[in-house]
Write an enzyme that holds these catalytic residues in place. Structure first.
Site, short mmCIF file in Angstrom:
data_model
loop_
_atom_site.label_atom_id
_atom_site.label_comp_id
_atom_site.label_asym_id
_atom_site.label_seq_id
_atom_site.Cartn_x
_atom_site.Cartn_y
_atom_site.Cartn_z
N HIS A 1 4.58 3.02 7.03
CA HIS A 1 3.82 1.85 7.47
C HIS A 1 4.47 1.18 8.68
O HIS A 1 3.78 0.68 9.57
CB HIS A 1 3.69 0.83 6.33
CG HIS A 1 2.58 1.15 5.40
ND1 HIS A 1 1.45 0.38 5.28
CD2 HIS A 1 2.40 2.19 4.54
CE1 HIS A 1 0.62 0.91 4.41
NE2 HIS A 1 1.18 2.01 3.93
N VAL B 1 2.50 1.22 12.94
CA VAL B 1 2.04 0.02 13.66
C VAL B 1 3.17 -0.41 14.60
O VAL B 1 4.26 -0.77 14.14
CB VAL B 1 1.66 -1.11 12.69
CG1 VAL B 1 1.14 -2.30 13.46
CG2 VAL B 1 0.63 -0.64 11.67
N ASP C 1 9.76 -0.15 14.43
CA ASP C 1 10.45 -1.30 15.00
C ASP C 1 10.67 -2.41 13.99
O ASP C 1 10.91 -3.56 14.34
CB ASP C 1 9.63 -1.87 16.18
CG ASP C 1 8.33 -2.50 15.71
OD1 ASP C 1 7.89 -2.17 14.59
OD2 ASP C 1 7.77 -3.33 16.45
N PRO D 1 -4.82 4.67 7.71
CA PRO D 1 -6.02 5.28 7.12
C PRO D 1 -6.18 4.84 5.67
O PRO D 1 -5.19 4.66 4.96
CB PRO D 1 -5.75 6.78 7.22
CG PRO D 1 -4.30 6.93 7.44
CD PRO D 1 -3.79 5.65 8.03
N SER E 1 21.02 20.92 -14.71
CA SER E 1 20.41 22.13 -14.17
C SER E 1 20.97 22.42 -12.78
O SER E 1 21.40 21.52 -12.08
CB SER E 1 18.89 21.96 -14.11
OG SER E 1 18.57 20.92 -13.21
C1 HEM Z 1 -2.94 10.57 5.27
C2 HEM Z 1 -3.23 9.31 5.07
C3 HEM Z 1 -2.64 8.52 3.95
C4 HEM Z 1 -3.33 7.79 3.05
C5 HEM Z 1 -4.82 7.58 3.01
C6 HEM Z 1 -2.37 7.23 2.13
C7 HEM Z 1 -2.68 6.41 1.09
C8 HEM Z 1 -1.82 6.02 0.10
C9 HEM Z 1 -2.17 5.22 -1.05
C10 HEM Z 1 -3.54 4.62 -1.34
C11 HEM Z 1 -1.07 5.10 -1.82
C12 HEM Z 1 -0.93 4.34 -3.14
C13 HEM Z 1 -0.34 2.98 -2.88
C14 HEM Z 1 -0.39 2.06 -4.07
O1 HEM Z 1 -1.30 2.18 -4.91
O2 HEM Z 1 0.47 1.18 -4.14
C15 HEM Z 1 -0.02 5.81 -1.15
C16 HEM Z 1 1.26 5.92 -1.61
C17 HEM Z 1 2.27 6.53 -0.92
N1 HEM Z 1 2.19 7.05 0.35
FE1 HEM Z 1 0.52 7.41 1.36
N2 HEM Z 1 -1.13 7.65 2.50
C18 HEM Z 1 -1.24 8.43 3.60
C19 HEM Z 1 -0.21 9.01 4.30
C20 HEM Z 1 1.11 8.86 3.98
C21 HEM Z 1 2.20 9.25 4.82
C22 HEM Z 1 2.05 9.84 6.21
C23 HEM Z 1 3.33 8.97 4.14
C24 HEM Z 1 4.75 9.18 4.56
C25 HEM Z 1 5.14 9.98 5.50
C26 HEM Z 1 2.94 8.41 2.87
C27 HEM Z 1 3.80 8.06 1.87
C28 HEM Z 1 3.42 7.52 0.67
C29 HEM Z 1 4.32 7.35 -0.44
C30 HEM Z 1 5.76 7.80 -0.51
C31 HEM Z 1 3.59 6.71 -1.45
C32 HEM Z 1 4.09 6.26 -2.82
C33 HEM Z 1 4.45 4.80 -2.69
C34 HEM Z 1 5.15 4.23 -3.91
O3 HEM Z 1 5.29 4.91 -4.92
O4 HEM Z 1 5.56 3.07 -3.84
N3 HEM Z 1 1.59 8.34 2.82
N4 HEM Z 1 -0.50 6.35 0.02
#
Ligand code: HEM
Ligand SMILES: *[C@@H]1O[C@H](CO)[C@@H](O)[C@H](O)[C@H]1NC(C)=O
Ligand SMILES: *[C@@H]1O[C@H](CO)[C@@H](O)[C@H](O)[C@H]1NC(C)=O
Ligand SMILES: *[C@@H]1O[C@H](CO)[C@@H](O)[C@H](O)[C@H]1NC(C)=O
Length: 386
Positions: free
Chosen positions: A71, A75, A79, A169, A261
């Site tokens: 995030h 944006v 930074d 997105p 493991s």
């Molecule tokens: C491709 C578009 C992406 C969409 C639409 C998306 C959407 C989401 C959504 C809806 C969640 C659940 C958040 C929640 O319920 O609190 C999530 C979690 C997460 N996203 Fe994505 N994400 C995207 C790309 C990415 C990218 C590029 C990364 C990192 C390089 C990423 C890393 C994560 C991680 C690690 C979580 C778990 C967060 C947690 O457990 O606190 N996501 N994402």
């Protein structure tokens, strides 16, 4: 007690001449893997040991940090703009209310690291660098690949909630939208698919996936792109109106809970036995999204009479990776389904995913926004210096 990072030791063996050369090309402010070796030799160790301790205390820390880093970089570049609290200028990025807003625990860990680093080297290490290093260390801790993080990012002055809404997105974005949102950041279609692999760890709020489970066009209100068996599992964990969290990828290294493991793939350096099912960085996310059995390459659905795609991607955006020919090919690649050797998908080497992930993370973690005015090293990650 500060842990050292063995993989960075080779830097010490670089010749004086090459260090000098690196110093010349990056300028006096200092960037590069060696930057804090001079300015604040303790910094990287403090980041790593704090991250490892935080994950040991609560394994959810890792996903939260990775998501926070993404995030931040999406944006205004990496930074630290996501770390700023809202002010009288208006709501900040962190208060944008986007469905994947980073979890509070990640901000707390960054504050904890910053506090520890400030004690040793006041106003030297930027919050942006701390977050970048912390995300990398968290990924390594849960079994992911390692890469070098160059330092020298400065903390920005601007954080607008509307920019998060514009650039991030949404969880039901279709394939074209996903590609476009990444392209706005100079990232390719392949980067998009590879970075979606971050959903190999972490959790999603039930509210985000509720409509896919109960209010979609398939049988029993289930989204027709979602594997019906997995949908039933998800419904059990997410009753209507639930505020529970569920794993984005519930599989993983559940044999390593007590550290007994062996490392899951050659050359892996296990620091602490913090990995478990749902909390392992591996290519299995892609195997699940593909809807295929890793060993046979066949569709896994138990419900063959329905025209389902069998995907076990938890988010609609995850399943949408299978909605185009090129997306499907990239998912198969990252899952390790090479035509010539399908069995390779069953091994634990996580290639080519890990190599691809390193390349895409290096791009993500060096995103810059040329239109943002200057930068500073913040004293407090939540506000700009007065
Ligand atoms: C491709 C578009 C992406 C969409 C639409 C998306 C959407 C989401 C959504 C809806 C969640 C659940 C958040 C929640 O319920 O609190 C999530 C979690 C997460 N996203 Fe994505 N994400 C995207 C790309 C990415 C990218 C590029 C990364 C990192 C390089 C990423 C890393 C994560 C991680 C690690 C979580 C778990 C967060 C947690 O457990 O606190 N996501 N994402
Ligand atoms: C966000 O809001 C600011 C100030 O209100 C405005 O200047 C800017 O154009 C907006 N940006 C987007 C992407 O909507
Ligand atoms: C289901 O979706 C429709 C259309 O998107 C919406 O109007 C309706 O309120 C939803 N129902 C539930 C129970 O969420
Ligand atoms: C720890 O590992 C041992 C040996 O593999 C196993 O017998 C035991 O059940 C494990 N304990 C936990 C809590 O997983």
């Amino acid at each position: 007690m500060v842990l050292s990072r063995p993989q960075e030791n080779p830097m010490k063996s670089l010749s004086f001449v090459s260090l000098l050369f690196v110093g010349l090309i990056v300028g006096v402010h200092g960037h590069g893997v060696d930057f804090y070796t001079k300015e604040c030799p303790e910094a990287r160790g403090i980041v790593q040991s704090t991250v490892v301790a935080a994950i040991k205390k609560n394994v959810d820390s890792a996903g939260a940090l990775w998501n926070l880093h993404y995030h931040d970089c999406f944006v205004r570049g990496c930074d630290g703009s996501i770390l700023l609290d809202s002010s009288h200028y208006g709501p900040a990025e962190k208060d944008s209310g986007v469905p994947d807003s980073p979890k509070e625990i990640a901000y707390d860990i960054i504050d904890e690291i910053k506090y520890a680093v400030e004690k040793v080297c006041p106003v030297t290490v930027s919050c942006a660098d701390i977050l970048t290093l912390a995300a990398r260390d968290a990924i390594v801790e849960l079994g992911g690949p390692e890469w070098k993080v160059c330092s020298g990012r400065l903390d920005g002055f601007i954080s607008y909630a509307n920019e998060s809404k514009f650039y991030m997105p949404g969880p039901s974005a279709d394939y074209q939208t996903l590609v476009q949102k990444f392209a706005l950041k100079g990232l390719t279609e392949m980067d998009m698919v590879v970075l979606s692999g971050a959903h190999t760890i972490g959790k999603v709020k039930c509210s985000v996936i509720e409509s896919s489970l109960y209010n979609s066009s398939g049988p029993c209100g289930v989204d027709p792109t979602l594997d019906p068996t997995y949908a039933m599992e998800l419904k059990a964990q997410c009753p209507i109106g639930s505020s529970n969290l569920v794993f984005l990828d519930p599989t993983g290294d559940d044999t390593s809970v007590n550290g007994s493991s062996p490392p899951p793939y050659p050359g892996h350096r296990r620091l602490l036995a913090t990995r478990s099912a749902g909390n392992t960085v591996d290519k299995n996310y892609y195997v699940r999204v593909s809807g295929k059995n890793a060993k046979t390459g066949r569709a896994t659905s138990t419900n063959q009479n329905l025209k389902v795609r069998n995907s076990k991607g938890t988010l609609r955006s995850d399943r949408n990776l299978m909605s185009t020919k090129s997306g499907k090919a990239l998912v198969y690649r990252e899952a390790g389904f090479s035509k010539k050797d399908l069995a390779s998908a069953a091994d634990k080497e996580n290639q080519p995913f890990f190599n691809d992930l390193v390349k895409s993370m290096e791009k993500l973690s060096t995103l810059k926004d040329p239109s943002s005015p200057g930068g500073e090293v913040r004293c407090n990650c939540r506000s700009i210096n007065l």
